[in-house]
Design a protein around this motif. Structure first.
Motif, PDB file in Angstrom:
ATOM      1  N   LYS A   1       9.198 -35.251  27.376  1.00 13.27           N
ATOM      2  CA  LYS A   1      10.173 -35.675  28.900  1.00 13.27           C
ATOM      3  C   LYS A   1      10.573 -34.233  29.280  1.00 13.27           C
ATOM      4  O   LYS A   1      11.308 -33.485  28.412  1.00 13.27           O
ATOM      5  CB  LYS A   1      10.992 -36.861  28.453  1.00 13.27           C
ATOM      6  N   VAL A   2      10.930 -34.193  30.389  1.00 15.85           N
ATOM      7  CA  VAL A   2      11.422 -33.014  31.200  1.00 15.85           C
ATOM      8  C   VAL A   2      13.030 -32.886  30.557  1.00 15.85           C
ATOM      9  O   VAL A   2      13.293 -31.884  30.143  1.00 15.85           O
ATOM     10  CB  VAL A   2      11.490 -33.003  32.696  1.00 15.85           C
ATOM     11  N   ASP A   3      13.746 -33.991  30.628  1.00 15.87           N
ATOM     12  CA  ASP A   3      15.050 -33.808  30.262  1.00 15.87           C
ATOM     13  C   ASP A   3      15.332 -33.900  28.972  1.00 15.87           C
ATOM     14  O   ASP A   3      16.658 -33.829  28.329  1.00 15.87           O
ATOM     15  CB  ASP A   3      15.633 -35.078  30.852  1.00 15.87           C
ATOM     16  N   GLU A   4      14.321 -33.806  28.211  1.00 12.71           N
ATOM     17  CA  GLU A   4      14.413 -33.544  26.721  1.00 12.71           C
ATOM     18  C   GLU A   4      14.052 -32.245  26.136  1.00 12.71           C
ATOM     19  O   GLU A   4      14.123 -32.009  24.795  1.00 12.71           O
ATOM     20  CB  GLU A   4      13.832 -34.655  25.708  1.00 12.71           C
ATOM     21  N   LEU A   5      13.632 -31.456  27.099  1.00 10.46           N
ATOM     22  CA  LEU A   5      13.131 -30.113  26.664  1.00 10.46           C
ATOM     23  C   LEU A   5      13.933 -29.102  27.418  1.00 10.46           C
ATOM     24  O   LEU A   5      14.458 -29.248  28.662  1.00 10.46           O
ATOM     25  CB  LEU A   5      11.725 -29.965  27.197  1.00 10.46           C
ATOM     26  N   THR A   6      14.418 -27.826  26.840  1.00 10.58           N
ATOM     27  CA  THR A   6      15.047 -26.858  27.436  1.00 10.58           C
ATOM     28  C   THR A   6      13.953 -25.945  28.232  1.00 10.58           C
ATOM     29  O   THR A   6      12.750 -25.784  28.004  1.00 10.58           O
ATOM     30  CB  THR A   6      15.790 -25.755  26.306  1.00 10.58           C
ATOM     31  N   PHE A   7      14.586 -25.108  29.093  1.00 11.12           N
ATOM     32  CA  PHE A   7      13.737 -24.119  29.819  1.00 11.12           C
ATOM     33  C   PHE A   7      13.070 -23.293  28.968  1.00 11.12           C
ATOM     34  O   PHE A   7      11.821 -22.775  29.037  1.00 11.12           O
ATOM     35  CB  PHE A   7      14.476 -23.437  30.880  1.00 11.12           C
ATOM     36  N   ALA A   8      13.467 -22.936  27.942  1.00 10.34           N
ATOM     37  CA  ALA A   8      12.890 -21.794  26.963  1.00 10.34           C
ATOM     38  C   ALA A   8      11.925 -22.532  26.203  1.00 10.34           C
ATOM     39  O   ALA A   8      10.686 -21.844  25.933  1.00 10.34           O
ATOM     40  CB  ALA A   8      14.092 -21.399  25.911  1.00 10.34           C
ATOM     41  N   GLU A   9      11.834 -23.815  25.718  1.00  8.17           N
ATOM     42  CA  GLU A   9      10.877 -24.620  25.475  1.00  8.17           C
ATOM     43  C   GLU A   9       9.475 -24.762  26.343  1.00  8.17           C
ATOM     44  O   GLU A   9       8.532 -24.548  25.861  1.00  8.17           O
ATOM     45  CB  GLU A   9      11.419 -25.992  24.854  1.00  8.17           C
ATOM     46  N   LEU A  10       9.788 -25.053  27.655  1.00  8.63           N
ATOM     47  CA  LEU A  10       9.051 -25.033  28.535  1.00  8.63           C
ATOM     48  C   LEU A  10       8.126 -23.869  28.760  1.00  8.63           C
ATOM     49  O   LEU A  10       6.833 -23.983  29.066  1.00  8.63           O
ATOM     50  CB  LEU A  10       9.567 -25.557  29.899  1.00  8.63           C
ATOM     51  N   LYS A  11       8.606 -22.581  28.601  1.00  7.02           N
ATOM     52  CA  LYS A  11       8.094 -21.434  28.824  1.00  7.02           C
ATOM     53  C   LYS A  11       6.813 -21.390  27.733  1.00  7.02           C
ATOM     54  O   LYS A  11       6.118 -20.561  28.046  1.00  7.02           O
ATOM     55  CB  LYS A  11       9.019 -20.189  28.745  1.00  7.02           C
ATOM     56  N   HIS A  12       6.572 -22.128  26.940  1.00  6.91           N
ATOM     57  CA  HIS A  12       5.667 -21.929  25.826  1.00  6.91           C
ATOM     58  C   HIS A  12       4.212 -22.598  26.176  1.00  6.91           C
ATOM     59  O   HIS A  12       3.334 -22.346  25.868  1.00  6.91           O
ATOM     60  CB  HIS A  12       5.892 -22.734  24.570  1.00  6.91           C
ATOM     61  N   PHE A  13       4.524 -23.403  27.406  1.00 10.23           N
ATOM     62  CA  PHE A  13       3.330 -24.137  27.858  1.00 10.23           C
ATOM     63  C   PHE A  13       2.790 -23.525  29.181  1.00 10.23           C
ATOM     64  O   PHE A  13       3.717 -22.850  29.895  1.00 10.23           O
ATOM     65  CB  PHE A  13       3.670 -25.649  28.151  1.00 10.23           C
ATOM     66  N   ASN A  14       1.414 -23.739  29.382  1.00  8.16           N
ATOM     67  CA  ASN A  14       1.097 -23.424  30.764  1.00  8.16           C
ATOM     68  C   ASN A  14       0.773 -24.340  31.666  1.00  8.16           C
ATOM     69  O   ASN A  14       0.597 -25.647  31.314  1.00  8.16           O
ATOM     70  CB  ASN A  14      -0.380 -22.613  30.556  1.00  8.16           C
ATOM     71  N   LEU A  15       0.810 -24.135  33.223  1.00  6.56           N
ATOM     72  CA  LEU A  15       0.320 -25.156  33.862  1.00  6.56           C
ATOM     73  C   LEU A  15      -1.199 -25.561  33.984  1.00  6.56           C
ATOM     74  O   LEU A  15      -1.880 -24.557  33.763  1.00  6.56           O
ATOM     75  CB  LEU A  15       0.827 -24.804  35.447  1.00  6.56           C
ATOM     76  N   VAL A  16      -1.445 -26.537  34.410  1.00  6.28           N
ATOM     77  CA  VAL A  16      -2.903 -27.233  34.422  1.00  6.28           C
ATOM     78  C   VAL A  16      -3.009 -27.797  35.692  1.00  6.28           C
ATOM     79  O   VAL A  16      -2.177 -28.427  36.538  1.00  6.28           O
ATOM     80  CB  VAL A  16      -3.021 -28.230  33.377  1.00  6.28           C
ATOM     81  N   ASP A  17      -4.153 -27.289  36.370  1.00  5.95           N
ATOM     82  CA  ASP A  17      -4.578 -28.004  37.811  1.00  5.95           C
ATOM     83  C   ASP A  17      -4.913 -29.303  37.614  1.00  5.95           C
ATOM     84  O   ASP A  17      -5.065 -29.930  36.760  1.00  5.95           O
ATOM     85  CB  ASP A  17      -5.434 -27.040  38.455  1.00  5.95           C
ATOM     86  N   ASP A  18      -5.077 -29.917  38.925  1.00  6.12           N
ATOM     87  CA  ASP A  18      -5.395 -31.127  39.131  1.00  6.12           C
ATOM     88  C   ASP A  18      -6.965 -31.705  38.354  1.00  6.12           C
ATOM     89  O   ASP A  18      -7.285 -32.767  38.233  1.00  6.12           O
ATOM     90  CB  ASP A  18      -5.272 -31.732  40.414  1.00  6.12           C
ATOM     91  N   HIS A  19      -7.457 -30.674  38.144  1.00  5.43           N
ATOM     92  CA  HIS A  19      -8.998 -30.886  37.613  1.00  5.43           C
ATOM     93  C   HIS A  19      -8.719 -30.642  36.105  1.00  5.43           C
ATOM     94  O   HIS A  19     -10.013 -30.687  35.363  1.00  5.43           O
ATOM     95  CB  HIS A  19     -10.041 -30.048  38.215  1.00  5.43           C
ATOM     96  N   GLY A  20      -7.831 -30.443  35.494  1.00  6.35           N
ATOM     97  CA  GLY A  20      -7.655 -30.189  33.926  1.00  6.35           C
ATOM     98  C   GLY A  20      -7.688 -28.805  33.410  1.00  6.35           C
ATOM     99  O   GLY A  20      -7.975 -28.476  32.487  1.00  6.35           O
ATOM    100  N   ASN A  21      -8.041 -27.928  34.423  1.00  5.00           N
ATOM    101  CA  ASN A  21      -8.295 -26.511  34.041  1.00  5.00           C
ATOM    102  C   ASN A  21      -6.738 -25.876  33.572  1.00  5.00           C
ATOM    103  O   ASN A  21      -5.920 -25.862  34.486  1.00  5.00           O
ATOM    104  CB  ASN A  21      -8.845 -25.701  35.130  1.00  5.00           C
ATOM    105  N   GLU A  22      -6.559 -25.239  32.515  1.00  2.00           N
ATOM    106  CA  GLU A  22      -5.539 -24.464  32.389  1.00  2.00           C
ATOM    107  C   GLU A  22      -5.391 -23.254  32.870  1.00  2.00           C
ATOM    108  O   GLU A  22      -6.465 -22.363  33.096  1.00  2.00           O
ATOM    109  CB  GLU A  22      -5.469 -24.101  30.609  1.00  2.00           C
ATOM    110  N   THR A  23      -4.217 -22.914  33.294  1.00  2.00           N
ATOM    111  CA  THR A  23      -4.154 -21.636  34.076  1.00  2.00           C
ATOM    112  C   THR A  23      -2.899 -20.720  33.217  1.00  2.00           C
ATOM    113  O   THR A  23      -2.559 -21.235  32.282  1.00  2.00           O
ATOM    114  CB  THR A  23      -3.535 -21.818  35.389  1.00  2.00           C
ATOM    115  N   THR A  24      -2.875 -19.731  33.684  1.00  2.00           N
ATOM    116  CA  THR A  24      -1.983 -18.645  32.838  1.00  2.00           C
ATOM    117  C   THR A  24      -0.323 -19.041  33.714  1.00  2.00           C
ATOM    118  O   THR A  24       0.563 -18.123  33.138  1.00  2.00           O
ATOM    119  CB  THR A  24      -2.365 -17.260  32.938  1.00  2.00           C
ATOM    120  N   PHE A  25      -0.405 -19.743  34.847  1.00  3.41           N
ATOM    121  CA  PHE A  25       1.046 -19.772  35.343  1.00  3.41           C
ATOM    122  C   PHE A  25       1.943 -20.809  34.470  1.00  3.41           C
ATOM    123  O   PHE A  25       1.504 -21.635  33.729  1.00  3.41           O
ATOM    124  CB  PHE A  25       0.710 -20.642  36.661  1.00  3.41           C
ATOM    125  N   LYS A  26       3.327 -20.639  34.557  1.00  4.02           N
ATOM    126  CA  LYS A  26       4.194 -21.273  34.172  1.00  4.02           C
ATOM    127  C   LYS A  26       5.144 -22.381  34.959  1.00  4.02           C
ATOM    128  O   LYS A  26       5.039 -22.058  36.400  1.00  4.02           O
ATOM    129  CB  LYS A  26       5.302 -20.418  33.356  1.00  4.02           C
TER     130      LYS A  26
END
Length: 289
Positions: free
Chosen positions: A107-132
């Motif tokens: 959940k977003v409200d249970e994670l810090t921004f520092a923790e979120l930076k460990h993950f990459n964004l995924v597009d709507d087709h399931g492709n992982e990107t390098t974007f944060k």
């Protein structure tokens, strides 16, 4: 005596100047968007990009890189979703969790921004990107520098005041439209920031009457007329009040245009829809510009 009069005059002038500065600093300057988004004008963008760009390959929704990518090709406003992390950081994210749109879970409200930076964004087709996941402040800074307009969808768990304060801190009042979904949200947003343009829900005469009864000035309204095509008479009523109408083509109307031809966007424009809020920004833009 002359010396006393000189001192008195200097003090009076200084006091007057100081008073004028206080009054000036306390004055609320209206956003330039209030003057721009008028039905009588034609210089505003006529495409609103849902979630900053949805359904694009290798460009995830609510991504700063996605905003830049779309903005390189078309003139539009960008609808973005603002959520808040455990440590109070405002970010762009639509869901209550990060599971669908990133490589992480939780959940977003249970994670810090520092923790979120460990993950990459995924597009709507399931492709992982390098974007944060981007900070809202970084997006606002980009908008100010590039003269880009946002419509800001504030998630239910986030305070309107916190988001509006962030907009003011970034000096982004001329680049931000606050989205409201009901009369209560519209009233509170107007009370917090009477200088901002508001996207208000006006899908029919009854909803519009409620807005008028709430004493929200029509000049502060950009009318979201829903995801179904309204009667031409209703569009005309809003236009008679110099209010710009935004039609949500995202969903069924976009699907109709994809199946039957993009000329439909022009037909909806002719019926009174000034802006298309769409998941097909490139196609809609090409059709009506």
């Amino acid at each position: 005596m002359k010396y006393f009069l000189l001192i008195f005059t200097i003090c009076a002038l200084f006091s007057c100047k100081q008073s004028t500065e206080i009054i000036k600093s306390s004055e609320t300057q209206p956003s330039k968007l209030i003057a721009l988004f008028k039905a009588s004008n034609s210089g505003y963008p006529n495409i609103s990009v849902h979630r900053g760009g949805k359904g694009l390959f290798n460009y995830p929704e609510n991504g700063l890189e996605t905003l830049k990518y779309v903005n390189d090709s078309i003139v539009a406003v960008y609808e973005v979703d603002v959520a808040q992390t455990k440590d109070g950081q405002l970010i762009l994210l639509h869901d209550n969790t990060i599971d669908r749109t990133t490589t992480g879970t939780g959940k977003v409200d249970e994670l810090t921004f520092a923790e979120l930076k460990h993950f990459n964004l995924v597009d709507d087709h399931g492709n992982e990107t390098t974007f944060k996941i981007p900070l809202f402040s970084d997006v606002l800074d980009w908008c100010v520098k590039q003269n880009v307009i946002l419509t800001v969808d504030i998630k239910k768990t986030v305070s309107q005041k916190v988001v509006i304060d962030a907009i003011k801190k970034a000096n982004a009042e001329d680049h931000s439209i606050i989205i409201t979904y009901n009369i209560e949200q519209a009233i509170s947003a107007y009370q917090l920031a009477p200088q901002l343009l508001l996207s208000v829900s006006a899908r029919n005469n009854e909803e519009f009457e409620r807005l008028l009864d709430a004493k929200i000035p029509t000049e502060n309204m950009l009318a979201f007329t829903g995801t179904r095509l309204s009667e031409e008479s209703f569009f005309k009523r809003l236009h008679d009040n110099n209010i710009v109408c935004m039609l949500g083509t995202l969903g069924n109307l976009d699907k109709s245009a994809e199946a039957k031809g993009d000329e439909l966007y022009n037909r909806w424009k002719e019926k009174g829809a000034n802006i298309m809020a769409t998941d097909r920004p490139f196609e809609a833009f090409k059709a009506i510009n």
